[in-house]
Design an enzyme around this catalytic site. Sequence first.
Site, short mmCIF file in Angstrom:
data_model
loop_
_atom_site.label_atom_id
_atom_site.label_comp_id
_atom_site.label_asym_id
_atom_site.label_seq_id
_atom_site.Cartn_x
_atom_site.Cartn_y
_atom_site.Cartn_z
CB VAL A 288 -0.96 0.00 1.22
CG1 VAL A 288 -1.70 1.32 1.33
CG2 VAL A 288 -1.95 -1.16 1.10
CD GLU A 293 -2.92 5.06 -2.97
OE1 GLU A 293 -2.30 6.13 -2.95
OE2 GLU A 293 -2.84 4.21 -2.06
CG ASP A 335 0.79 33.65 -43.48
OD1 ASP A 335 1.66 34.27 -44.13
OD2 ASP A 335 -0.37 33.49 -43.88
CG ASP A 629 -4.95 32.10 -43.47
OD1 ASP A 629 -4.52 31.46 -44.45
OD2 ASP A 629 -4.79 33.32 -43.33
CG ASP A 633 -2.43 27.29 -45.35
OD1 ASP A 633 -1.50 27.12 -46.15
OD2 ASP A 633 -2.87 28.41 -45.04
CD GLU A 698 3.02 6.51 1.85
OE1 GLU A 698 3.15 5.62 0.99
OE2 GLU A 698 2.18 7.41 1.78
CB THR A 728 -2.76 13.92 4.23
OG1 THR A 728 -1.87 12.83 4.01
CG2 THR A 728 -3.52 13.73 5.52
#
Length: 912
Positions: A288, A293, A335, A629, A633, A698, A728
């Site tokens: 764990v 997670e 451009d 544009d 293109d 941990e 937390t």
Amino acid sequence: MTDLVEPESGLRIDPTERIDLLLRDLRGSRSGLTAREAERRLIHYGPNMLGRRGRRSWRRDLARQLTHPLALLLWAAAGLAGVVGIVPVAIAIVVVIVINAAFAFAQERHAEQAVEALAAYLPIRAQVMRDGQVTEVEATGVVPGDVLVIAEGDRICADARLLTGGVEVDLSELTGESMPVYRSADAVDAGVPLAQARELVFSGTSCTEGEAHAIVFATGMHTELGRIAALSERVERDESPLEHQVRRVAWLIALISVLLAAAFIPLAMLGAGLSPINSVIFAIALLVSNVPEGLLPVITLALAIGVRELARRGAVVKRLSAVETLGSTDVICTDKTGTLTENRMRVVTIDTTTGTHDPYYASGKRDPTLAAVAKAIVACNNARLADDTGPAVGDPTELALLDAAAVLGEQVRAEERERYRQRLFHFDPVRKRMSTLDADETGRLRVHAKGAPESLLPLCTTELDTEGSIRPLHPHRREQLTELVDARARQGLRMLAVAARDLAGSAVPQNREQAEMDLVLLGFVAMEDPPRPEVAEAVQLCHGAGIRIIVITGDHGLTAAAVAGQIGITRGTPTVITGAELERMSEDELDELLAGQAELIFARSSPEAKLRIADALRAAGHVVAMTGDGVNDAPALRRADIGVAMGRSGTDVARQAATMVLTDDNFATITAAIQAGRRVYDNIRKFICYIFAHTTPEVTPILVFALSGGAVPLPLTVMQLLAFDVGTETLPALALGREAAEPGLMQRPPRKRSESVIRTPMLLRAWLFLGVIAAVLAMAGFFFVLLRGGWHLGDPTGPGTPLHHTYQQATTMTFFGMVAGQIGTAFAARTDRASLRSIGVLSNPLLLWGIVFELALAAIIIYAPVLQSLLGTAALTPAMLAFTLPYPFIVWGADELRRWLLRRRTAAPNHA
């Protein structure tokens, strides 16, 4: 065949029937609908949009959260706990899985909605006839009976029957055919499949050339595209490269966790003398403790937040994965017109054989050459000036020409122009010119043409002299005209040549080549398009960030060079490559040119040139952003890593092909988007570092217990570890995803395409630096409480022993020490190299609120009687809390010192 069912009458409409019958069945007219009638029909027919057939199932999304690699690891731990009879732990782990899955599911749903919400920034627009006038509306508001006004570059938004004109249409999205097909109001096909009927156009296709009016007979799911969409029931979710990378890391973490847990069981049994059941319990705790997670959902949400922030700044990104690509962009191919400049064209001078004229001071002057130029630029034009019937519509260049012609006294009403026009040859981006065939009041035909001087001048054999007569164009005169064009271009002015030909006694031209020959040169028009004031600063940022800018424009090379010099793109004499020169280059020559350090401007370039340049740059390993544009293109926009279309001046086709759309058509927005992309990518790395830094503290309590052979009681229970993991960690991680840009972000070179988001230096910082410091502090708190309570090595601390309450306080101290260390880690992770003072200690309010929530939750876990009995915690005294007070500052301060040494070491070679 697609039939439209009219809701009131129940009639089925055949779109290929005679046009007068179709108009009757649709209750429409050639002048379109009234606005009130359109609103009424919208209620009956519904919005013109496809149903969400392929929407992702929430059940499938939730199941995916319950079965990703890290969740599977927790399921295995819960199953193991259940097998050995530790039911409370098994239940607690299942609760962790469910809470994490629910949280991740909510975040991904939010992310999906964030991206879908971008549709509001980019509604597809349509030109329709309403109340007898051309009106622009959102495509979703188009209804059967509307008359569409279709022009080059438009994306057709409904199935319609042509009433007037002819268009070339790209049907590839409907039929898969790559070549455009011609559709005409004059063609009538019977007994053929609907898609082949030459008088019909369909939703989802694009107009590549021509103009036409068409009456809509089907919208939404009643269209041919809707019928195809109805066949598709599934839409697979694309996984971004970043998500794929992180998922691979998740599998790696899962594998390491399983191996560690498996190795721990014999170590605990042989070294610590634990029973098999207790060994399994601690192995589960080890599993764990290694599971980050929140990693996957937090990354997804950070990308979605980045996308929404970009949209607010004027850059609409159409997929999440593009945010990470933006951060590594190292070449921008841009451009000139509208992107670097304001796209506010104004005619500055008109040069004819009678001299140089400012049209705004020449009104009222009787000059036959000026009058001829004015007449030609009105005839050879598709724009419409603003008047009582509506706003200005058209290309800025053509609007500027009409404005100048109006000042010179020429009639510029579009209705007059259309009345006399016989044929239109649209602007060709390869030829760089357009022309029209027009009749006058007597019926006499005349060709009018305008275009790039180097394109149009070779087609002229004569010119209009000072008296309005025609004289031959001699070679010496051509040289003079070329020098004039170059001189104007060096001033940054855009040049157009204007020509005409009287067809009296000549055959009517059947094609463009026959029309654009033996022309009479009327004059040259010089236009000014000032650079955007904010672009110079954006260009400077790009240079500082190691991003190369290449200008690819259809304009004259000297004009482009002048503008590029004004805004700082070029700082010396640039290398200007014309379209013709580029065509003659081999692939090796182009690769060599692009690999050099020269400042490049590709002038008079075709859309095909953009595609070729994009291919060459990507083959060399560059990450390319390409602006565009026009219809042509689209291939280059698709091929570039980031295709950037213009939201205002761009065509629907370009916007569809692009990855990003600029709602303000501004180059500075591209720079802002790259900066935001870098920031989002940096922030993802920050919270990954933050999450990984908790693995060491941990794991440490379990290793201390095992390596001591059980002489040291377990410093943290499995239930407390689960509470720490679930409660937390996530909110501060989310807050780190909202960090402002770190100083010097745009002074760093672009990251390489192959660079992984999780790198060895980050893991070393997280696991062996921040993690080790936090683990030492947590263990110091544990031993501080035990030793103050009179504990000695090997003393029993189980239930019923004198030291049991002290032991519970000690494990609680470990828990709270980890929380305090976590706060210090959050502040340390806010910057990678810069000092925290440079960005402001309190500059991230979300992080501060996350820490407040974290402390409040820790207080509830420590002091609430219900949770005390469930988690084995005990109330801490003020002295114990005071002992942990320096923890955040120690973790943060140590990393601050590390970053200072890193900056000093980096700066030393620069001063040498």
